[in-house]
Design an enzyme around this catalytic site. Sequence first.
Site, PDB file in Angstrom:
ATOM      1  N   THR A 119       0.850  -1.210   0.188  1.00 57.80           N
ATOM      2  CA  THR A 119       0.295   0.043   0.085  1.00 57.80           C
ATOM      3  C   THR A 119       1.021   1.214   0.208  1.00 57.80           C
ATOM      4  O   THR A 119       1.981   1.139   0.584  1.00 57.80           O
ATOM      5  CB  THR A 119      -0.837   0.048   1.183  1.00 57.80           C
ATOM      6  OG1 THR A 119      -0.071   0.280   2.504  1.00 57.80           O
ATOM      7  CG2 THR A 119      -1.689  -1.071   1.465  1.00 57.80           C
ATOM      8  N   ALA A 170       2.160   2.926  -2.684  1.00 57.44           N
ATOM      9  CA  ALA A 170       3.104   2.453  -3.481  1.00 57.44           C
ATOM     10  C   ALA A 170       3.366   3.387  -4.734  1.00 57.44           C
ATOM     11  O   ALA A 170       4.180   3.225  -5.616  1.00 57.44           O
ATOM     12  CB  ALA A 170       3.118   0.967  -4.121  1.00 57.44           C
ATOM     13  N   SER A 171       2.629   4.437  -4.789  1.00 57.71           N
ATOM     14  CA  SER A 171       2.855   5.427  -5.848  1.00 57.71           C
ATOM     15  C   SER A 171       3.831   6.258  -5.740  1.00 57.71           C
ATOM     16  O   SER A 171       4.499   6.931  -6.571  1.00 57.71           O
ATOM     17  CB  SER A 171       1.529   6.516  -5.613  1.00 57.71           C
ATOM     18  OG  SER A 171       1.279   6.996  -4.634  1.00 57.71           O
ATOM     19  N   ILE A 191       8.766   5.447  -0.084  1.00 53.11           N
ATOM     20  CA  ILE A 191       9.168   3.892   0.316  1.00 53.11           C
ATOM     21  C   ILE A 191       8.543   2.898  -0.335  1.00 53.11           C
ATOM     22  O   ILE A 191       9.064   1.860  -0.777  1.00 53.11           O
ATOM     23  CB  ILE A 191       9.015   3.995   2.023  1.00 53.11           C
ATOM     24  CG1 ILE A 191       9.938   4.885   2.787  1.00 53.11           C
ATOM     25  CG2 ILE A 191       9.463   2.476   2.280  1.00 53.11           C
ATOM     26  CD1 ILE A 191       9.551   5.142   4.010  1.00 53.11           C
ATOM     27  N   GLY A 192       7.269   3.084  -0.559  1.00 48.71           N
ATOM     28  CA  GLY A 192       6.403   1.885  -1.014  1.00 48.71           C
ATOM     29  C   GLY A 192       6.668   1.692  -2.491  1.00 48.71           C
ATOM     30  O   GLY A 192       6.776   0.613  -2.977  1.00 48.71           O
ATOM     31  N   SER A 214       7.125   3.553  12.762  1.00 48.19           N
ATOM     32  CA  SER A 214       8.215   4.459  12.834  1.00 48.19           C
ATOM     33  C   SER A 214       9.008   4.439  14.163  1.00 48.19           C
ATOM     34  O   SER A 214       8.221   4.097  15.216  1.00 48.19           O
ATOM     35  CB  SER A 214       7.395   5.710  12.532  1.00 48.19           C
ATOM     36  OG  SER A 214       8.391   7.015  13.134  1.00 48.19           O
ATOM     37  N   TYR A 224       0.493  11.380  15.103  1.00 48.88           N
ATOM     38  CA  TYR A 224       0.962  10.297  14.093  1.00 48.88           C
ATOM     39  C   TYR A 224       1.748   9.304  15.116  1.00 48.88           C
ATOM     40  O   TYR A 224       1.039   7.911  14.959  1.00 48.88           O
ATOM     41  CB  TYR A 224       2.134  11.063  13.407  1.00 48.88           C
ATOM     42  CG  TYR A 224       3.039  10.189  12.659  1.00 48.88           C
ATOM     43  CD1 TYR A 224       2.708   9.774  11.729  1.00 48.88           C
ATOM     44  CD2 TYR A 224       4.301   9.844  13.136  1.00 48.88           C
ATOM     45  CE1 TYR A 224       3.546   8.973  10.715  1.00 48.88           C
ATOM     46  CE2 TYR A 224       5.157   9.116  12.457  1.00 48.88           C
ATOM     47  CZ  TYR A 224       4.685   8.449  11.026  1.00 48.88           C
ATOM     48  OH  TYR A 224       5.512   8.003  10.569  1.00 48.88           O
TER      49      TYR A 224
HETATM   50  N1  LIG Z   1       9.601   9.405   5.452  1.00 42.66           N
HETATM   51  C1  LIG Z   1       9.986   9.160   6.635  1.00 42.66           C
HETATM   52  O1  LIG Z   1      10.829   9.771   7.032  1.00 42.66           O
HETATM   53  C2  LIG Z   1       9.319   8.021   7.575  1.00 42.66           C
HETATM   54  C3  LIG Z   1       9.688   7.677   8.664  1.00 42.66           C
HETATM   55  C4  LIG Z   1       9.207   6.715   9.297  1.00 42.66           C
HETATM   56  C5  LIG Z   1       8.003   5.986   8.650  1.00 42.66           C
HETATM   57  N2  LIG Z   1       7.497   6.384   7.625  1.00 42.66           N
HETATM   58  C6  LIG Z   1       6.313   5.530   7.189  1.00 42.66           C
HETATM   59  O2  LIG Z   1       6.689   5.209   5.768  1.00 42.66           O
HETATM   60  C7  LIG Z   1       5.334   5.183   5.153  1.00 42.66           C
HETATM   61  C8  LIG Z   1       5.683   5.637   3.685  1.00 42.66           C
HETATM   62  O3  LIG Z   1       6.054   6.826   3.851  1.00 42.66           O
HETATM   63  P1  LIG Z   1       6.618   7.544   2.754  1.00 42.66           P
HETATM   64  O4  LIG Z   1       7.765   8.542   3.494  1.00 42.66           O
HETATM   65  O5  LIG Z   1       7.179   7.055   1.768  1.00 42.66           O
HETATM   66  O6  LIG Z   1       5.643   8.804   2.321  1.00 42.66           O
HETATM   67  P2  LIG Z   1       4.876   9.304   0.935  1.00 42.66           P
HETATM   68  O7  LIG Z   1       6.052   9.205  -0.115  1.00 42.66           O
HETATM   69  O8  LIG Z   1       4.334  10.615   1.258  1.00 42.66           O
HETATM   70  O9  LIG Z   1       3.962   8.059   0.480  1.00 42.66           O
HETATM   71  C9  LIG Z   1       2.805   8.046   1.111  1.00 42.66           C
HETATM   72  C10 LIG Z   1       1.979   6.840   0.270  1.00 42.66           C
HETATM   73  O10 LIG Z   1       0.770   6.560   0.899  1.00 42.66           O
HETATM   74  C11 LIG Z   1      -0.145   6.821  -0.088  1.00 42.66           C
HETATM   75  N3  LIG Z   1      -1.364   7.147   0.496  1.00 42.66           N
HETATM   76  C12 LIG Z   1      -1.566   8.501   1.228  1.00 42.66           C
HETATM   77  N4  LIG Z   1      -2.878   8.572   1.578  1.00 42.66           N
HETATM   78  C13 LIG Z   1      -3.511   7.516   1.228  1.00 42.66           C
HETATM   79  C14 LIG Z   1      -5.037   7.027   1.038  1.00 42.66           C
HETATM   80  N5  LIG Z   1      -5.850   7.821   1.690  1.00 42.66           N
HETATM   81  N6  LIG Z   1      -5.218   5.924   0.493  1.00 42.66           N
HETATM   82  C15 LIG Z   1      -4.167   5.324   0.059  1.00 42.66           C
HETATM   83  N7  LIG Z   1      -2.993   5.451  -0.255  1.00 42.66           N
HETATM   84  C16 LIG Z   1      -2.858   6.559   0.350  1.00 42.66           C
HETATM   85  C17 LIG Z   1       0.181   7.969  -1.087  1.00 42.66           C
HETATM   86  O11 LIG Z   1      -0.461   7.715  -2.367  1.00 42.66           O
HETATM   87  P3  LIG Z   1      -1.412   8.575  -3.026  1.00 42.66           P
HETATM   88  O12 LIG Z   1      -1.237   9.879  -2.356  1.00 42.66           O
HETATM   89  O13 LIG Z   1      -1.289   8.366  -4.282  1.00 42.66           O
HETATM   90  O14 LIG Z   1      -2.668   7.896  -2.340  1.00 42.66           O
HETATM   91  C18 LIG Z   1       1.707   7.366  -1.284  1.00 42.66           C
HETATM   92  O15 LIG Z   1       1.985   6.413  -1.994  1.00 42.66           O
HETATM   93  C19 LIG Z   1       4.235   5.818   5.696  1.00 42.66           C
HETATM   94  O16 LIG Z   1       3.614   4.699   6.455  1.00 42.66           O
HETATM   95  C20 LIG Z   1       5.202   6.493   6.741  1.00 42.66           C
HETATM   96  O17 LIG Z   1       4.387   6.791   8.135  1.00 42.66           O
HETATM   97  C21 LIG Z   1       8.040   7.410   6.857  1.00 42.66           C
END
Ligand SMILES: NC(=O)c1ccc[n+]([C@@H]2O[C@H](COP(=O)([O-])OP(=O)(O)OC[C@H]3O[C@@H](n4cnc5c(N)ncnc54)[C@H](OP(=O)(O)O)[C@@H]3O)[C@@H](O)[C@H]2O)c1
Length: 293
Positions: free
Chosen positions: A51, A53-54, A57-58, A183, A196
């Site tokens: 999930t 994945a757009s 990290i995904g 996280s 969060y």
């Molecule tokens: N980046 C960090 O520093 C960090 C640190 C710790 C944990 N994390 C965790 O890692 C995970 C991925 O984060 P990321 O940093 O890769 O963030 P990101 O680039 O903002 O990606 C978030 C993803 O979630 C999807 N998403 C958001 N709202 C959604 C919805 N309502 N339904 C379905 N998909 C949805 C978005 O796609 P769409 O907008 O296309 O729906 C996007 O693919 C998250 O759970 C985040 O909490 C991140």
Amino acid sequence: MDLSARGIAKSVVKRANSFGATPISSRGVLNRALGPGALKKAAGGKVVLVTGASTGIGRAAAVKLAAAGAQVLVVARSEDLLTELVHEITREGGTAFAYRCDMTDLEQIDALVSKVLDRHGHVDVLVNNAGMSIRRKVRHSVDRFHDFERPMHLNYFAAVRLTMGLLPTMVERENGHVINISSWAAMLHPARFSGYTASKAALEAWSDCVQGEVLDDGVVFTNVRMPLVRTPMITPTKLYSRMPALSMDQAADVVCDAVVSRSRRVTPLVAAWAAFAESVSPGFGDYLRKNAI
Ligand SMILES: NC(=O)c1ccc[n+]([C@@H]2O[C@H](COP(=O)([O-])OP(=O)(O)OC[C@H]3O[C@@H](n4cnc5c(N)ncnc54)[C@H](OP(=O)(O)O)[C@@H]3O)[C@@H](O)[C@H]2O)c1
């Protein structure tokens, strides 16, 4: 016995692994000895649903898993980005399927489960990665209760609903792996991230409870306490540009390693030490929280 710093570090990592934990350093997982062949063996031919994945990290993890031979089901709201990703994976000889789903809508998640099970029969590995973060002091959220509801809807309820939908076939097949991209905030409880952090901590706690119920059914839950990663999620916070962070590629490796190791916990060493220090002295944690960003 090797008493050099390297030798001691190796033995700490080995011991942690034997307890079902994988430590992460500032450059990613510490036990990369798993090697590239191991991912092909673990993920090849498997149905892996990612999930969120757009982007971020995904997306990076989906690309690596597909390259290792997994059939990757990519889920998010941005259909155009998912289609692009499927084309990219297919061009490289991999297999991927796009599923548009707004995961804040529980009915859309149920429909996703039905479609996926109809088409693919089962999911071997579910990566609960879609997420959102909010950084705001509680006093600025007084009239914004949605600051607590929104992360719970996406980071907790959506992941629980999807896992609930896929768990019965995992149990029936006596094989399944649920990887929660949690996280380090769930361990460090940083100031300004209350909504969060609570949503991530809730998913970890829920998964640990369920793990006890499916321990003999071949289903494993992994909580990945991801440290800071350079993705679109952290771009709005200028401060983060000066802080050390994993690249998306390193973070994707962390996810892939979890697929191979099936560790119960993947934890940054620094967070493990901080959580230990806080368990001895809560005041230490409060001091850090007050004085950190
Ligand atoms: N980046 C960090 O520093 C960090 C640190 C710790 C944990 N994390 C965790 O890692 C995970 C991925 O984060 P990321 O940093 O890769 O963030 P990101 O680039 O903002 O990606 C978030 C993803 O979630 C999807 N998403 C958001 N709202 C959604 C919805 N309502 N339904 C379905 N998909 C949805 C978005 O796609 P769409 O907008 O296309 O729906 C996007 O693919 C998250 O759970 C985040 O909490 C991140």
